[in-house]
Design an enzyme around this catalytic site. Sequence first.
Site, short mmCIF file in Angstrom:
data_model
loop_
_atom_site.label_atom_id
_atom_site.label_comp_id
_atom_site.label_asym_id
_atom_site.label_seq_id
_atom_site.Cartn_x
_atom_site.Cartn_y
_atom_site.Cartn_z
N ASP A 86 20.37 0.97 -11.43
CA ASP A 86 18.95 0.83 -11.68
C ASP A 86 18.27 0.90 -10.31
O ASP A 86 18.94 0.77 -9.29
CB ASP A 86 18.74 -0.54 -12.34
CG ASP A 86 17.30 -0.84 -12.56
OD1 ASP A 86 16.57 0.07 -12.94
OD2 ASP A 86 16.90 -2.00 -12.33
N THR A 109 14.63 -0.45 -9.47
CA THR A 109 13.78 -1.58 -9.14
C THR A 109 14.56 -2.89 -9.27
O THR A 109 15.14 -3.16 -10.31
CB THR A 109 12.57 -1.61 -10.09
OG1 THR A 109 12.03 -0.31 -10.11
CG2 THR A 109 11.55 -2.60 -9.61
N PHE A 111 1.29 -4.31 -22.85
CA PHE A 111 2.08 -3.25 -22.24
C PHE A 111 3.36 -3.03 -23.05
O PHE A 111 4.02 -4.00 -23.44
CB PHE A 111 2.45 -3.65 -20.81
CG PHE A 111 3.35 -2.66 -20.12
CD1 PHE A 111 2.82 -1.59 -19.43
CD2 PHE A 111 4.73 -2.81 -20.17
CE1 PHE A 111 3.64 -0.68 -18.80
CE2 PHE A 111 5.55 -1.90 -19.56
CZ PHE A 111 5.01 -0.83 -18.86
N GLY A 168 13.18 3.76 -14.47
CA GLY A 168 12.01 3.97 -15.31
C GLY A 168 10.84 4.47 -14.50
O GLY A 168 9.80 4.83 -15.04
N ASP A 169 11.02 4.52 -13.20
CA ASP A 169 9.93 4.91 -12.31
C ASP A 169 9.70 6.42 -12.34
O ASP A 169 10.48 7.16 -12.90
CB ASP A 169 10.29 4.48 -10.89
CG ASP A 169 9.18 3.65 -10.31
OD1 ASP A 169 8.03 3.92 -10.67
OD2 ASP A 169 9.47 2.75 -9.51
N ASP A 171 19.41 -5.20 -12.89
CA ASP A 171 18.94 -6.57 -12.74
C ASP A 171 18.07 -7.03 -13.89
O ASP A 171 17.83 -8.20 -14.04
CB ASP A 171 18.17 -6.73 -11.44
CG ASP A 171 16.81 -6.10 -11.52
OD1 ASP A 171 16.73 -4.98 -12.05
OD2 ASP A 171 15.84 -6.72 -11.09
N ASP A 194 18.32 -3.14 -18.39
CA ASP A 194 19.63 -2.64 -17.98
C ASP A 194 20.76 -3.21 -18.82
O ASP A 194 21.91 -2.80 -18.67
CB ASP A 194 19.89 -2.98 -16.51
CG ASP A 194 18.79 -2.46 -15.62
OD1 ASP A 194 18.40 -1.30 -15.82
OD2 ASP A 194 18.31 -3.21 -14.76
#
Lengths: 1037, 353
Positions: free
Chosen positions: A380, A382, A499, A636-637, A751, A755
């Site tokens: 991952d 972030t 969101f 996801g960025d 984290d 995930d």
Amino acid sequence: MKRFVYINDESYQNDYCDNQISNTKYTLWNFLPKNLWEQFRRFMNQYFLLIACLQLWSLITPVNPASTWGPLIIIFAVSATKEAWDDYNRYISDKQANEKKVWIVKNGARKHIQAQDIRVGNIVWIRENEEVPCDLVLTGTSEPQGICHVETAALDGEIDLKTRVIPPTCAGLDAEQLHKIKGVIECPIPDKDIRRFDANIRLFPPFIDNDICPLTINNTLLQSCYLRNTEWACGVAVYTGNETKLGMSRGVPEPKLTAMDAMIDKLTGAIFLFQLAVVVVLGSAGNVWKDTEARKQWYVKYDDDEPWYQILVIPLRFELLCSIMIPISIKVSLDFVKSLYAKFIDWDEEMYDKETDTPAHAANTAISEDLGQVEYILTDKTGTLTENKMIFRRCCIGGTLYGNESGDALKDVELLNAVANNSPHVIKFLTVMALCNTVIPIKSPSGQISYKAQSQDEDALVNAASNLHMVLVSKNGNNAEIHFNRRVVQYEILDVLEFTSDRKRMSVLISDSESGKIFLLSKGADEAILPLAYSGQQIKTFIDAVDKYAQLGLRTLCLAWRELGLQEYLEWSRLFKEANSALIDREWKVAEVCQKLEHTLDILGISAIEDRLQAGVPETIEILRQSGINFWMLTGDKQSTAIQIALLCNLISSEPKGQLLYINGKTEDEVARSLERVLLTMRITSSEPKELAFVVDGWALEIILTRYKEAFTELAVLSKTAICCRVTPSQKAQLVKLLKSCDYRTLAIGDGGNDVRMIQQAHIGVGISGREGLQAARAADYSIGKFRFLKRLILVHGRYSYNRTAFLSQYSFYKSLLICFIQILFSFVSGIAGTSLFNSVSLMAYNVFYTSIPVLTTVLDKDLSERTVTQNPEILLYCQAGRLLNPSTFAGWFGRSLYHAIVVFLITIHVYANEKSEMEELSMVALSGSIWLQAFVVTLEMNSFTFVQFLGIWGNFAAFYIINFGISSIPSAGMYTIMFRLCRQPSYWITMLLISGVGMGPVLALKYFRYTYSPSAINILQKAERSRGPMYTLVHL
Amino acid sequence: MDSSNAAGTSNGGSGDGDPAAAARRNTKMPKYSKFTQQELPACKPILTPKWVVSVFFLVGVIFVPVGVVSLLAARDVVEIIDRYDDACVPVNMTDNKLGYIQNETISKECTRTLTVTKDMKQPIFVYYQLDNFYQNHRRYVKSRNDAQLRDYKKANQTTSCEPERTTADGKPIVPCGLIAWSLFNDTYIFNRGNENLTVDKKDISWKSDREHKFAKNVYPSNFQNGGLIGGAKLDSSIPLSDQEDLIVWMRTAALPTFRKLYGRIYVDLKENDTITVKLDNNYNTYSFGGKKKLVLSTATWLGGKNDFLGFAYLIVGGLCIFLAFAFTLLYVIKPRKLGDHNYLSWNRHPAGR
């Protein structure tokens, strides 16, 4: 299916379960059968049971049945005891939870009862810092705004306090009324989704008009949460006992099998087949010999007419004789060393994170070897590679870029001036920053304001706004207060459009208390907001700004707003309420309604937030890539940010050393063509020393995974590096599955909650106990504090574990085969009748004590020092490729055991021939020979000797003599006086020396020859390491 | 403690003082010990040429003399072996040896003449040797009951004695089982010229067997009473502990060729002495083609005449010394620099991995 809960209604009988929690696997009555059943599901155990049963038939058993039953019962007792102990502890903690006293309302009065007696529909009262006993729908709290705070750490691992609100229909009821409240809650049947509760409540008169009020997860108190900062709260029990959200989500994860375990199973199978072959060959040879020779040996007195089953007797005897080929001790030994590997990880000081006070932890104790065999790491971004500590760095407001020179917009004089001058653009921008969020401001007694935020981005934005004098002071229910340049502004928060990862944006509806105007404030990903701009707005500057920021590795958010008319709001509000009280597909319906409002936005600007790389990430990735591990980054960025981070942390190299291949496209055809192109380039350049990586985004990935899986699999095999951006949690898991299907060992590290699926899917899941809570760390097999510890986890712990298990498992087969081959050889001089050379006690002790203890000290063996390994990470290849445990190394051990058996047997029968050939003596000489050899073999194969190894090997050696002296002094024992007799004979000691010399000489010579003239990389490094330092460990140098 | 600090600061960076050590107690930091950190001081020997060559050389140097000594010891032993199973069959019966041995009316007496090849110092051990006799056969070796021999109260315990458990009318046999039933029953009488050489049959069995395995108050009963007679009969007035031939016989041999002690002769024999042996050739080895031999032998500290150890030691020792030289030579001709990183394959081909 729905569940109707009648609040506080004694007359309504429901048959939902009571609140008795039970986590136990067994009861007192079913423990024995159930446990035995579970244990006997393993093939090895079935095999040993069959052998043990066959041994009960005295006609065929070569040895006392106790020699198999003993170890078998011990092994079963050990695992059963462990299970029983774990289950007992679970029972005790269940009992504590079940017998805890709670207050409920009965017949209008409060009553103190045990937690297990709570029934669905009861009203339960909880005081501050108490644990919630079952899933409740909140109906009242001590706070006038109708909110309460809960800590959900036990449920999802998140440590921040969450706010729970009472449903509007219950608002304003006092304690007296709460006792008498009646109504019905309509909720789904129990499920395990802790983020959703799509229900509604209807109170009966006289409390309120007959209106249905929607309930969400925000109106609930879930079992195992703690009530914090709130004097009391009360709620209606909707799910109880094992039907709560927590109870339902409790599942036994499937046990993971390491590549090594699979290999050991395979080898066991091969040995089993070999054993069958031996049984068939020797069994028939035995029958032939019996009919041709043994019948002439009158003293054996075979009957002429025998029962039909006599033909089976000799083969079955050989089956029993050979049954020890499969070592009964291997499972116990492996379990022991594996749990020690895990402990070494827990104990490791160098994997302790000082900053967050977290030591590394191995939750799964059985898969350490797999760490050394990892081929793909899926990570991952972030919070895993980065710190997930967001800092507001730059922004672009109305076309002006701030924070370019200093790299910090908060110190940009221009921006500060703009704020001081009340520039309208900037004020709007700051208002959105301060209000468009779900942050809770908390005022400490000293007047300091701190923010509790669930998202690190929101935290960064609110803090940045307050630094720019737009301070969010308080949020009381629906009222938010903001201080801007010493001016107090009040807003009413009308609705929050939450969101979701699909919408990728959130909005807040506020109304200015002064002017009464209604505004929609939105923030979200650029591609989720920019297309919604009102027609005619120039968004090019924003797109440029987004690109620019992304190239700097910053996370961008797009902020926008719009003014609404009252009529429009009222119309929409009705739809929103309707969607919110839907029981089916609520999320989707809400999203649809939200869409109706979020359009023709006025784009205010772009915020850019920095998420710094964690310390040591580039070095770690560099070393792990050197060691031959391929990295895939799943995030996801957005693409540009992901690439930027990938460059920063050495995941990919910039041109001309590396090249990025993009797979993109909006339609299936585009994606297919793009994929084909990338694949072609990959194939052509695969021989060049160029680092290729492909980049794919979630949209294209979705198409590929559904339509072009085969081509993508080929790409996955060719590509060492990949960046997948904008992927969803389920896509992450799918990618792991895809790599697994190509027979790669995968490790997933992450984290956050997104995930978890990938972590559970991968062969090894590693969780970083980071800022996003412990969800990932809980689901993972290993949890570490920082990404950089991964290096040590794999290179040191994984590698050592692999090496140690490789030796231990093969050695276990070696020693079992050794004794078995001697038995087979003996059968050739004993008329192929299946006589056992060794007595039962010796056979049992050989497997259980003499040969299993010394080799256990291999858990301390280190072939190379940790420093050498980190300096030469390429050495991991030996573990990855499984070079230390495979059919060919195993064949080596097999050959060695055959050779040693021949040496022991031939020397023994030649020295102890003629007048010395007494059975007990000869058997003990052969046994001693095997013990001598195995002590030397362990010594030769061990790479480093601590005092533990010395003690294990030579202490065991001494113990062999002591035990046998002991047995030799029991008059009734078969081997009475034998050991004393032997030890007095010079020829015994001379024989032992001869066996050791002949047995070990060729092994040593061969090993030396290989070591010097065709050394493996490990050997070269060993020599390099030792020649530079003294003969002891180099760790401290 | 030095190393503990070194390990502690290696990733933390800040110098640990006493306050840090105190703070550590409140943290979840793993407690340091050399064991938990896998840092126990260890010796890591590697196979250097010097080390390996010296080991082989040392082993060779030790093995060769031991071999010489063992060989000398074995050579010291004087051994006379006489195979008599064929020779004792009357000439007219050579085609039907089985008929001869099974016919009780034919006298089994037989006389053999042995010549002493070398001086033999007393005590001289008299063995009988059987070839191709499987005392270690699964069916045979288990066919006994030790409890019965040890305790007269347990005479009825005949489990595992199949097929010689009881007489036809169900009385327990003591000693039961195939081993006892097939007791060797050839006898030897030795004469040198006219002088009778007494064979001392005392103490031919293990003392521990006489004292603990075969009781003084257990007497043979129902032994060899059945239709089929196996081997020797036992005097039912002598307790088992004194039936030394039986005790020796019941120490089963692990190999199909074995010798068992018959007795000792406490007389020195001179070279070229002629010894006449009068023997009763009762035991049936003809049915399975087994050989019977009479062995007279002296003994040394190493045992009887067995060259194996001596030769094995000499060969192994010689090979070790040869290997030591070969390795040295090889090392001189083709030296390899220890631990040269250039040998690492990934350094040779930086591209391919």
